[in-house]
Design an enzyme around this catalytic site. Structure first.
Site, PDB file in Angstrom:
ATOM      1  N   ARG A 114    -152.765 -19.626  -9.519  1.00  0.00           N
ATOM      2  CA  ARG A 114    -154.192 -19.361  -9.195  1.00  0.00           C
ATOM      3  C   ARG A 114    -155.147 -19.750 -10.315  1.00  0.00           C
ATOM      4  NH1 ARG A 114    -152.368 -14.562  -6.477  1.00  0.00           N
ATOM      5  NH2 ARG A 114    -152.233 -15.063  -4.270  1.00  0.00           N
ATOM      6  N   LYS A 136    -165.531 -31.605 -10.799  1.00  0.00           N
ATOM      7  CA  LYS A 136    -165.009 -32.072  -9.499  1.00  0.00           C
ATOM      8  C   LYS A 136    -163.561 -32.487  -9.741  1.00  0.00           C
ATOM      9  CE  LYS A 136    -169.008 -33.791  -6.907  1.00  0.00           C
ATOM     10  NZ  LYS A 136    -169.724 -34.993  -6.418  1.00  0.00           N
ATOM     11  N   GLU A 178    -172.376 -46.028 -15.122  1.00  0.00           N
ATOM     12  CA  GLU A 178    -172.712 -44.600 -14.961  1.00  0.00           C
ATOM     13  C   GLU A 178    -173.699 -44.163 -16.047  1.00  0.00           C
ATOM     14  OE1 GLU A 178    -171.888 -42.869 -12.349  1.00  0.00           O
ATOM     15  OE2 GLU A 178    -170.149 -43.887 -11.503  1.00  0.00           O
ATOM     16  N   LYS A 216    -176.180 -35.520 -16.873  1.00  0.00           N
ATOM     17  CA  LYS A 216    -175.241 -35.060 -15.834  1.00  0.00           C
ATOM     18  C   LYS A 216    -175.023 -33.557 -15.926  1.00  0.00           C
ATOM     19  CE  LYS A 216    -171.094 -35.333 -13.357  1.00  0.00           C
ATOM     20  NZ  LYS A 216    -169.950 -36.032 -12.873  1.00  0.00           N
ATOM     21  N   GLU A 226    -172.909 -28.977  -5.556  1.00  0.00           N
ATOM     22  CA  GLU A 226    -173.567 -30.055  -4.796  1.00  0.00           C
ATOM     23  C   GLU A 226    -174.144 -29.555  -3.474  1.00  0.00           C
ATOM     24  OE1 GLU A 226    -171.802 -33.984  -5.290  1.00  0.00           O
ATOM     25  OE2 GLU A 226    -172.644 -34.566  -3.355  1.00  0.00           O
ATOM     26  N   ARG A 230    -177.489 -32.064  -7.092  1.00  0.00           N
ATOM     27  CA  ARG A 230    -176.365 -32.818  -7.661  1.00  0.00           C
ATOM     28  C   ARG A 230    -176.131 -34.129  -6.921  1.00  0.00           C
ATOM     29  NH1 ARG A 230    -170.473 -30.753  -9.957  1.00  0.00           N
ATOM     30  NH2 ARG A 230    -169.713 -32.862 -10.389  1.00  0.00           N
ATOM     31  N   ASN A 234    -175.152 -39.323  -6.965  1.00  0.00           N
ATOM     32  CA  ASN A 234    -174.522 -40.318  -6.078  1.00  0.00           C
ATOM     33  C   ASN A 234    -175.371 -41.574  -5.925  1.00  0.00           C
ATOM     34  OD1 ASN A 234    -172.306 -38.631  -5.504  1.00  0.00           O
ATOM     35  ND2 ASN A 234    -173.530 -37.504  -4.006  1.00  0.00           N
ATOM     36  N   HIS A 237    -173.944 -44.988  -5.132  1.00  0.00           N
ATOM     37  CA  HIS A 237    -172.560 -44.813  -4.700  1.00  0.00           C
ATOM     38  C   HIS A 237    -172.347 -44.976  -3.197  1.00  0.00           C
ATOM     39  CE1 HIS A 237    -172.107 -43.486  -8.800  1.00  0.00           C
ATOM     40  NE2 HIS A 237    -170.823 -43.275  -8.643  1.00  0.00           N
ATOM     41  N   HIS A 241    -169.692 -47.536  -3.039  1.00  0.00           N
ATOM     42  CA  HIS A 241    -168.331 -47.233  -2.566  1.00  0.00           C
ATOM     43  C   HIS A 241    -167.914 -48.190  -1.460  1.00  0.00           C
ATOM     44  CE1 HIS A 241    -168.026 -42.843  -4.148  1.00  0.00           C
ATOM     45  NE2 HIS A 241    -167.460 -43.700  -4.974  1.00  0.00           N
ATOM     46  N   HIS A 256    -165.134 -50.055 -10.422  1.00  0.00           N
ATOM     47  CA  HIS A 256    -166.039 -49.038  -9.888  1.00  0.00           C
ATOM     48  C   HIS A 256    -167.467 -49.307 -10.378  1.00  0.00           C
ATOM     49  CE1 HIS A 256    -167.402 -45.144  -8.481  1.00  0.00           C
ATOM     50  NE2 HIS A 256    -167.921 -44.900  -9.681  1.00  0.00           N
TER      51      HIS A 256
HETATM   52  N1  GLY Z   1    -169.825 -38.287  -9.909  1.00  0.00           N
HETATM   53  C1  GLY Z   1    -170.840 -37.503  -9.313  1.00  0.00           C
HETATM   54  C2  GLY Z   1    -170.669 -36.040  -9.515  1.00  0.00           C
HETATM   55  O1  GLY Z   1    -169.846 -35.623 -10.312  1.00  0.00           O
HETATM   56  O2  GLY Z   1    -171.344 -35.272  -8.882  1.00  0.00           O
END
Ligand code: GLY
Length: 349
Positions: A114, A136, A178, A216, A226, A230, A234, A237, A241, A256
């Protein structure tokens, strides 16, 4: 020179010996295990070992590198190794690597018994400025990138710019996209500074990284899961993407960052086409010459444009069947959302 930002958790930028070692000795973890892939085992682990006097006693978990291995099967081997090393809940997992190691190692740590603490030591520019920051975590599943995962912040992130010297030029340029994105979203001073860069090898990462990361982490702090703001991270992206996925099948896939740089340009052009007033730095006539200093954008044929639109419709940020593109708003760290139709997108080409 070390700098330590303390928004979500400590983010030490400088030498590992200066930042990581004192932090670790203050934490008193019962056990420490290090996760690497075959590349970071060879090129980065010896450097970490040198910085940490007791590291020889720590078990090392080595997993195969690459996005193709960011899956449940590799997680099972990591979890099994964590049990074999008898890690209790007061243990620490150190993830030494790029985005795949950080995302997957963090996911395994966040779910083992956990949840145990983990530290991110990113070894690529892309992971130092983006993936390692913000919590993330996850793996790919059923061919979908990051389909299974959680939000969980690391105990700390330590960035040593020594690792950037181990990267090929193309990998450095990939991460730089980035950095550009963060400057456009929220740091006009960084944007000005980036204008003076001709050669990424000569760039002052100890100046650039704290500023880029501050954009960031400031956004993540306001919206960790998000739910709103947040999503501005993107920027570039949604189209990026799609470009990345489309080129994946080609004999010369794009990195990328190459795809995201192109995505930023096309998303700005699309917002403009849809009648939005953009800040000056997002205007294609300002962005294009700057980005073309570092990236080459291939010519798109009609079939590729159609494929990109089809791919954009699979984007996980879409809602109610509409493509959603997020861009920086009129002032720093604000957001605008556009929902283009197919004919808007086709008009760009
Ligand atoms: N790469 C975008 C984020 O971490 O929200």
């Amino acid at each position: 020179m070390s700098s330590v930002l303390q928004p979500l958790h400590p983010i030490g930028i400088g030498s590992l010996a200066t930042n990581l070692v004192p932090w670790l000795s203050a934490q008193r973890y019962s056990r420490i295990v290090v996760l690497v892939d075959e590349h970071t085992a060879e090129f980065c682990w010896p450097y970490l070992l040198h910085a940490l006097p007791q590291a020889k006693a720590w078990p090392l978990i080595v997993v195969p590198s690459g996005e193709l291995n960011k899956n449940l099967r590799t997680c099972q081997t990591i979890w099994a190794d964590l049990f074999e090393a008898e890690l209790d809940r007061k243990s620490l997992l150190i993830n030494l690597g790029g985005g795949v190691i950080g995302d997957m190692g963090g996911f395994c740590a966040a779910t083992y018994k956990r949840g145990i603490d983990f530290v991110q030591i990113p070894t690529t520019l892309l992971s130092a400025t983006d993936a390692a920051i913000g919590g993330k975590l996850g793996i790919d599943f059923l061919n979908l990138k990051n389909a299974i995962g959680v939000f969980q912040q690391p105990a700390a992130v330590f960035i040593d710019t020594f690792f950037l010297n181990t990267l090929p030029d193309r990998e450095l340029r990939s991460g730089f996209a980035e950095v550009i994105k963060h400057a456009l979203i929220g740091d006009p001073i960084l944007w000005q500074y980036l204008q003076g860069i001709e050669n990424l090898r000569a760039a002052d990462w100890n100046y650039i990284l704290p500023r880029s990361i501050a954009v960031k982490s400031g956004i993540v702090e306001q919206d960790p899961h998000e739910q709103g703001l947040r999503a501005v991270l993107n920027y570039g992206h949604t189209i990026g993407h799609a470009i990345e996925s489309h080129w994946l099948e080609s004999p010369s896939p794009l990195t990328h960052g190459e795809a995201i740089a192109w995505g930023m340009l096309l998303e700005s052009a699309l917002a403009l086409y849809k009648g939005n007033i953009l800040q000056q730095t997002l205007q294609p006539e300002v962005l294009t010459p700057f980005l073309e200093r570092f990236y080459t954008f291939p010519v798109l044929d009609v079939q590729s444009v159609a494929t990109l639109w089809a791919l954009m419709q699979q984007d996980k940020k879409n809602s109610n069947g509409r493509v959603r593109i997020t861009l920086p708003g009129e002032s720093a760290t604000t957001m605008r959302v556009i929902e283009p139709e197919e004919h808007d997108f086709l008009s760009l080409f």
